[in-house]
Scaffold this motif. Structure first.
Motif, PDB file in Angstrom:
ATOM      1  N   ALA A 208     -42.758  16.238  15.185  1.00  0.00           N
ATOM      2  CA  ALA A 208     -41.523  16.984  14.947  1.00  0.00           C
ATOM      3  C   ALA A 208     -41.311  17.240  13.458  1.00  0.00           C
ATOM      4  N   SER A 209     -41.881  16.385  12.601  1.00  0.00           N
ATOM      5  CA  SER A 209     -41.787  16.533  11.152  1.00  0.00           C
ATOM      6  C   SER A 209     -42.857  15.637  10.528  1.00  0.00           C
ATOM      7  N   ILE A 210     -43.025  15.756   9.204  1.00  0.00           N
ATOM      8  CA  ILE A 210     -44.007  14.927   8.496  1.00  0.00           C
ATOM      9  C   ILE A 210     -43.405  14.369   7.212  1.00  0.00           C
ATOM     10  N   VAL A 211     -44.039  13.310   6.715  1.00  0.00           N
ATOM     11  CA  VAL A 211     -43.741  12.718   5.411  1.00  0.00           C
ATOM     12  C   VAL A 211     -45.073  12.545   4.701  1.00  0.00           C
ATOM     13  N   LEU A 212     -45.166  13.016   3.471  1.00  0.00           N
ATOM     14  CA  LEU A 212     -46.363  12.803   2.658  1.00  0.00           C
ATOM     15  C   LEU A 212     -46.168  11.541   1.831  1.00  0.00           C
ATOM     16  N   VAL A 213     -47.230  10.756   1.705  1.00  0.00           N
ATOM     17  CA  VAL A 213     -47.198   9.548   0.874  1.00  0.00           C
ATOM     18  C   VAL A 213     -48.541   9.455   0.165  1.00  0.00           C
ATOM     19  N   HIS A 214     -48.505   9.207  -1.132  1.00  0.00           N
ATOM     20  CA  HIS A 214     -49.753   8.944  -1.856  1.00  0.00           C
ATOM     21  C   HIS A 214     -49.458   8.000  -3.021  1.00  0.00           C
TER      22      HIS A 214
END
Length: 76
Positions: free
Chosen positions: A16-22
């Protein structure tokens, strides 16, 4: 980072949605200009696909930065 690489698993899994993490190995959690550019590119692609980008988090030894909290209008 290309949007097709980010969204392929999200589409496959019906996200339904995304979160970017780095991470930033330098230890500095402040987002770089490139981080902001990638965030904008992914957010635009997400709008087209109907899978909004909720946040982009940069993790480092000295903490983390949430781009959504810092620049809330970035995802509008």
């Amino acid at each position: 980072m290309h949007p097709r690489e980010v969204f392929e698993p999200a589409i496959r899994e019906g996200a339904a949605s995304i979160v970017l993490v780095h991470n930033h190995p330098s230890g500095n959690p402040e987002p770089s200009i490139a981080d902001f550019q990638v965030t904008q590119r992914i957010a635009k692609a997400g709008k087209l696909l109907g899978i909004p980008l909720e946040d982009h988090i940069v993790v480092a030894k000295r903490g983390f930065t949430s781009i959504a909290m810092e620049k809330g209008q970035l995802f509008e």
